[in-house]
Write a protein that holds these residues in place. Structure first.
Motif, PDB file in Angstrom:
ATOM      1  N   PRO A  42      -5.979  -1.349  20.067  1.00  0.00           N
ATOM      2  CA  PRO A  42      -7.318  -1.159  19.515  1.00  0.00           C
ATOM      3  C   PRO A  42      -7.850  -2.485  18.985  1.00  0.00           C
ATOM      4  O   PRO A  42      -7.078  -3.379  18.631  1.00  0.00           O
ATOM      5  N   LEU A  43      -9.151  -2.603  18.920  1.00  0.00           N
ATOM      6  CA  LEU A  43      -9.757  -3.827  18.398  1.00  0.00           C
ATOM      7  C   LEU A  43      -9.425  -4.021  16.925  1.00  0.00           C
ATOM      8  O   LEU A  43      -9.301  -5.165  16.458  1.00  0.00           O
ATOM      9  N   VAL A  44      -9.301  -2.907  16.197  1.00  0.00           N
ATOM     10  CA  VAL A  44      -8.913  -2.931  14.785  1.00  0.00           C
ATOM     11  C   VAL A  44      -8.070  -1.693  14.500  1.00  0.00           C
ATOM     12  O   VAL A  44      -8.043  -0.748  15.287  1.00  0.00           O
ATOM     13  N   ASN A  45      -7.389  -1.699  13.366  1.00  0.00           N
ATOM     14  CA  ASN A  45      -6.647  -0.536  12.904  1.00  0.00           C
ATOM     15  C   ASN A  45      -7.504   0.190  11.870  1.00  0.00           C
ATOM     16  O   ASN A  45      -7.650  -0.272  10.740  1.00  0.00           O
ATOM     17  N   ALA A  46      -8.090   1.319  12.262  1.00  0.00           N
ATOM     18  CA  ALA A  46      -9.000   2.066  11.387  1.00  0.00           C
ATOM     19  C   ALA A  46      -8.343   3.336  10.849  1.00  0.00           C
ATOM     20  O   ALA A  46      -9.030   4.299  10.510  1.00  0.00           O
ATOM     21  N   SER A  47      -7.022   3.334  10.754  1.00  0.00           N
ATOM     22  CA  SER A  47      -6.284   4.541  10.380  1.00  0.00           C
ATOM     23  C   SER A  47      -6.470   4.919   8.917  1.00  0.00           C
ATOM     24  O   SER A  47      -6.505   4.057   8.028  1.00  0.00           O
ATOM     25  N   ARG A  48      -6.559   6.220   8.695  1.00  0.00           N
ATOM     26  CA  ARG A  48      -6.544   6.763   7.340  1.00  0.00           C
ATOM     27  C   ARG A  48      -5.106   7.127   6.964  1.00  0.00           C
ATOM     28  O   ARG A  48      -4.208   7.159   7.803  1.00  0.00           O
ATOM     29  N   LYS A  49      -4.909   7.449   5.687  1.00  0.00           N
ATOM     30  CA  LYS A  49      -3.588   7.797   5.181  1.00  0.00           C
ATOM     31  C   LYS A  49      -3.094   9.115   5.796  1.00  0.00           C
ATOM     32  O   LYS A  49      -3.900   9.966   6.181  1.00  0.00           O
ATOM     33  N   PRO A  50      -1.770   9.316   5.876  1.00  0.00           N
ATOM     34  CA  PRO A  50      -1.234  10.615   6.282  1.00  0.00           C
ATOM     35  C   PRO A  50      -1.807  11.722   5.393  1.00  0.00           C
ATOM     36  O   PRO A  50      -1.998  11.535   4.193  1.00  0.00           O
TER      37      PRO A  50
END
Length: 255
Positions: free
Chosen positions: A163-171
């Protein structure tokens, strides 16, 4: 400038001025064909009026078992969520698609354990080309402060493009993928005519920008294309030992 050149320049200027004077705003207005009316959702992420609802929170009527497509999918539906059943394997849509817009939401458990690829692993196969894990996979994984190879983290085109960036939210928090899928085209002899392309947003952030796929996903070896037509969308029941994740609010618009 001699007299002839001056006269020519004057005539050219006059002609240009006359053409501009004769031009009207209507000359560049297009009225037909009129785009069809699509009623947008009242809330962000909900389905617009022309969407096909693939999971409505109530049943799996749009899904079948990948191993036996005559058998209904056996994942768990509860509290408007669809939870992976790892023992039953992958599921896929009854319908087949070519180009489309996809919206899908997913969540790994708040108490997720494991690390790397063994942490909420799943996948959205944007086109399933056979049984098992054949097709074009967008990775689903807990990538919030979880290190792994970058073309295997959340929102990657698995083993092809990070991915171009890591846009992950928390578990424990819901994640959102919005995907524009352009299927590959093939010549009559089976050779590739035009590759697949994908644009994707993860939690509203651009993560794949019209990326040109190298072929279908391969866990070992390089991606490659094999001729196929309209294909189902597939969700993966990965074999890792971490707690199963859930999906909700899945819809698609054919393009």
């Amino acid at each position: 400038m001699n007299g002839k050149h001056f006269a020519f320049a004057a005539i050219s200027l006059l002609s240009t001025t006359m053409i501009k004077a004769q031009a009207k705003p209507e000359d560049t207005e297009v009225w037909k064909p009129v785009p069809k009316v699509v009623t947008p959702a009242k809330t962000i992420g909900e389905a617009p009026s022309d969407a096909i609802i693939l999971f409505n929170g109530k049943n799996l009527d749009e899904w079948v078992d990948v191993k036996d497509t005559t058998t209904a999918a056996k994942w768990l539906v509860k509290h408007d969520e669809l939870t992976v059943n790892k023992s039953s394997g992958n599921i896929q849509t009854k319908r087949r698609f070519t180009d489309y817009q996809l919206h899908i939401e997913w969540r790994v458990p708040k108490n997720i354990t494991g690390k790397g690829q063994a942490r909420g692993n799943s996948g959205v196969f944007l086109a399933s080309t056979g049984a098992g894990d054949d097709g074009y996979e967008m990775q689903v994984l807990d990538s919030y402060e979880n290190e792994t190879y970058v073309n295997g983290q959340a929102a990657s085109i698995y083993k092809q493009h990070p991915p171009l960036v890591n846009a992950s939210r928390k578990p424990g928090e819901w994640q959102v993928y919005d995907v524009i899928w352009t299927a590959p085209r093939f010549n009559e002899d089976g050779s590739l005519k035009s590759p697949a392309r994908v644009t994707a947003f993860h939690n509203g952030v651009l993560v794949q920008n019209n990326y040109e796929l190298q072929g279908a996903t391969r866990y070992i070896g390089k991606a490659e294309y094999k001729q196929h037509g309209p294909s189902p969308i597939k969700l993966q029941a990965h074999g890792d030992k971490s707690e199963p994740l859930s999906f909700r609010n899945i819809w698609v618009r054919e393009l």
